[in-house]
Design a protein around this motif. Structure first.
Motif, PDB file in Angstrom:
ATOM      1  N   ALA A 232      29.552 -30.155  77.925  1.00 16.72           N
ATOM      2  CA  ALA A 232      29.216 -28.804  78.865  1.00 16.72           C
ATOM      3  C   ALA A 232      29.428 -29.258  80.009  1.00 16.72           C
ATOM      4  O   ALA A 232      29.304 -30.014  80.022  1.00 16.72           O
ATOM      5  CB  ALA A 232      27.395 -28.879  78.927  1.00 16.72           C
ATOM      6  N   VAL A 233      30.112 -27.975  80.803  1.00 17.55           N
ATOM      7  CA  VAL A 233      30.022 -27.894  82.077  1.00 17.55           C
ATOM      8  C   VAL A 233      28.519 -27.628  82.852  1.00 17.55           C
ATOM      9  O   VAL A 233      27.796 -27.253  82.385  1.00 17.55           O
ATOM     10  CB  VAL A 233      30.576 -26.800  81.566  1.00 17.55           C
ATOM     11  N   LYS A 234      28.646 -28.594  83.408  1.00 19.78           N
ATOM     12  CA  LYS A 234      27.695 -28.701  84.698  1.00 19.78           C
ATOM     13  C   LYS A 234      27.296 -28.503  86.241  1.00 19.78           C
ATOM     14  O   LYS A 234      28.651 -28.790  86.544  1.00 19.78           O
ATOM     15  CB  LYS A 234      26.426 -29.995  83.857  1.00 19.78           C
ATOM     16  N   ASN A 235      26.343 -28.786  86.006  1.00 20.76           N
ATOM     17  CA  ASN A 235      25.904 -28.390  87.798  1.00 20.76           C
ATOM     18  C   ASN A 235      25.380 -29.239  88.715  1.00 20.76           C
ATOM     19  O   ASN A 235      24.050 -28.890  88.275  1.00 20.76           O
ATOM     20  CB  ASN A 235      25.829 -26.611  88.530  1.00 20.76           C
ATOM     21  N   GLY A 236      25.849 -30.126  89.046  1.00 22.47           N
ATOM     22  CA  GLY A 236      24.775 -31.436  89.460  1.00 22.47           C
ATOM     23  C   GLY A 236      24.775 -31.300  91.407  1.00 22.47           C
ATOM     24  O   GLY A 236      25.366 -30.148  92.078  1.00 22.47           O
ATOM     25  N   ARG A 237      24.089 -32.761  91.571  1.00 19.34           N
ATOM     26  CA  ARG A 237      23.844 -32.582  92.924  1.00 19.34           C
ATOM     27  C   ARG A 237      25.415 -32.345  94.009  1.00 19.34           C
ATOM     28  O   ARG A 237      25.484 -32.044  95.325  1.00 19.34           O
ATOM     29  CB  ARG A 237      23.685 -33.879  93.384  1.00 19.34           C
ATOM     30  N   TYR A 238      26.790 -32.705  93.347  1.00 24.14           N
ATOM     31  CA  TYR A 238      27.891 -32.569  94.163  1.00 24.14           C
ATOM     32  C   TYR A 238      28.962 -31.682  93.784  1.00 24.14           C
ATOM     33  O   TYR A 238      30.162 -31.963  94.038  1.00 24.14           O
ATOM     34  CB  TYR A 238      28.302 -34.317  94.021  1.00 24.14           C
ATOM     35  N   GLY A 239      28.314 -31.111  92.869  1.00 23.52           N
ATOM     36  CA  GLY A 239      29.278 -29.606  92.214  1.00 23.52           C
ATOM     37  C   GLY A 239      29.193 -29.709  90.845  1.00 23.52           C
ATOM     38  O   GLY A 239      28.796 -30.621  89.739  1.00 23.52           O
TER      39      GLY A 239
ATOM     40  N   ARG B 244      40.859 -38.649  96.689  1.00 22.27           N
ATOM     41  CA  ARG B 244      39.568 -38.655  96.162  1.00 22.27           C
ATOM     42  C   ARG B 244      39.275 -37.393  97.301  1.00 22.27           C
ATOM     43  O   ARG B 244      39.414 -36.210  98.219  1.00 22.27           O
ATOM     44  CB  ARG B 244      39.039 -39.564  96.806  1.00 22.27           C
ATOM     45  N   VAL B 245      38.046 -37.068  96.946  1.00 20.33           N
ATOM     46  CA  VAL B 245      37.059 -35.908  97.209  1.00 20.33           C
ATOM     47  C   VAL B 245      35.376 -36.691  97.484  1.00 20.33           C
ATOM     48  O   VAL B 245      35.119 -36.779  97.455  1.00 20.33           O
ATOM     49  CB  VAL B 245      37.364 -34.602  96.427  1.00 20.33           C
ATOM     50  N   ASN B 246      35.717 -36.564  98.900  1.00 18.68           N
ATOM     51  CA  ASN B 246      33.713 -36.695  99.495  1.00 18.68           C
ATOM     52  C   ASN B 246      32.922 -36.177  98.914  1.00 18.68           C
ATOM     53  O   ASN B 246      33.207 -34.851  98.626  1.00 18.68           O
ATOM     54  CB  ASN B 246      34.089 -36.717 101.227  1.00 18.68           C
ATOM     55  N   LYS B 247      31.887 -35.849  99.316  1.00 18.60           N
ATOM     56  CA  LYS B 247      30.693 -35.091  98.429  1.00 18.60           C
ATOM     57  C   LYS B 247      30.430 -33.173  99.693  1.00 18.60           C
ATOM     58  O   LYS B 247      30.093 -32.854  99.056  1.00 18.60           O
ATOM     59  CB  LYS B 247      29.516 -35.865  99.532  1.00 18.60           C
ATOM     60  N   PHE B 248      31.168 -33.439 100.827  1.00 11.20           N
ATOM     61  CA  PHE B 248      31.587 -32.407 100.947  1.00 11.20           C
ATOM     62  C   PHE B 248      32.814 -31.375 100.935  1.00 11.20           C
ATOM     63  O   PHE B 248      32.783 -30.226 101.042  1.00 11.20           O
ATOM     64  CB  PHE B 248      31.513 -32.277 103.048  1.00 11.20           C
ATOM     65  N   GLY B 249      33.634 -32.024  99.717  1.00 13.46           N
ATOM     66  CA  GLY B 249      34.801 -31.167  99.199  1.00 13.46           C
ATOM     67  C   GLY B 249      35.614 -31.393  99.845  1.00 13.46           C
ATOM     68  O   GLY B 249      36.742 -30.917  99.664  1.00 13.46           O
ATOM     69  N   LYS B 250      36.344 -32.169 100.848  1.00  9.78           N
ATOM     70  CA  LYS B 250      36.908 -32.464 101.878  1.00  9.78           C
ATOM     71  C   LYS B 250      37.761 -34.007 100.979  1.00  9.78           C
ATOM     72  O   LYS B 250      37.309 -34.566 100.799  1.00  9.78           O
ATOM     73  CB  LYS B 250      36.413 -33.177 103.259  1.00  9.78           C
TER      74      LYS B 250
END
Length: 179
Positions: free
Chosen positions: A73-80, A120-126
């Motif tokens: 499943a596609v899920k939405n969690g803490r980090y997106g 890689r991607v940090n928790k802010f999406g950068k």
């Protein structure tokens, strides 16, 4: 004469610390509000106010989990958004992003010479690039790495920011002429 025990009753919604039985108090921290023991620092119990829950956005019936066979499943969690098994927590399979860079384009880590730089991607999406030999090697670069060596210090990697090349060694950082 009044009943003194009524003065010490706690309100219905007030909770007690499970460690020391003191009342929990609303506190604020860098990640937002939480409940903490009023006897702090003697007792350091904390409880999150909001659980970071994961919600299912869409079940992918055509995709089976390789570990247990249930649907993904596609899920939405803490980090997106992410793709994971619908049988969580019994099965904790998660699809990790595949690196879009072909093996030929991946660059060797200039610090440890053993790992390769991966995006890689940090928790802010950068996005950032780091050595895949982490935590043994903690080299990282915030801008896109480019193969080449610095004309000033000879460091084995360049960085590109807004079309300008520079030495990826933080001690040098010299701008490089366009290739």
């Amino acid at each position: 004469m009044t009943d003194d025990s009524a003065l010490f009753e706690l309100p219905q919604q007030q909770q007690l610390c499970p460690l020391c039985q003191q009342p929990l108090a609303m506190k604020s921290g860098k990640n937002g509000p939480f409940l903490g023991c009023s006897a702090y620092p003697a007792c350091n119990y904390i409880k999150a106010l909001h659980q970071h829950e994961t919600s299912i956005v869409k079940v992918l019936d055509s995709e089976a989990c390789p570990q247990c066979g249930n649907a993904l499943a596609v899920k939405n969690g803490r980090y997106g958004m992410f793709i994971g098994c619908t049988d969580y927590p019994r099965c904790n399979f998660v699809v990790h992003e595949q690196n879009e860079q072909p093996e030929a384009e991946r660059l060797a880590c200039p610090k440890c010479k053993q790992g390769q730089l991966t995006e890689r991607v940090n928790k802010f999406g950068k996005a950032f690039w780091g050595c895949d030999n982490y935590p043994k090697c903690k080299f990282l670069l915030n801008d896109k790495p480019i193969a080449g060596s610095c004309v000033s210090c000879g460091f084995d990697l360049l960085g590109e920011k807004k079309g300008v090349l520079y030495c990826a060694d933080k001690k040098c950082g010299a701008k490089q002429p366009a290739a």
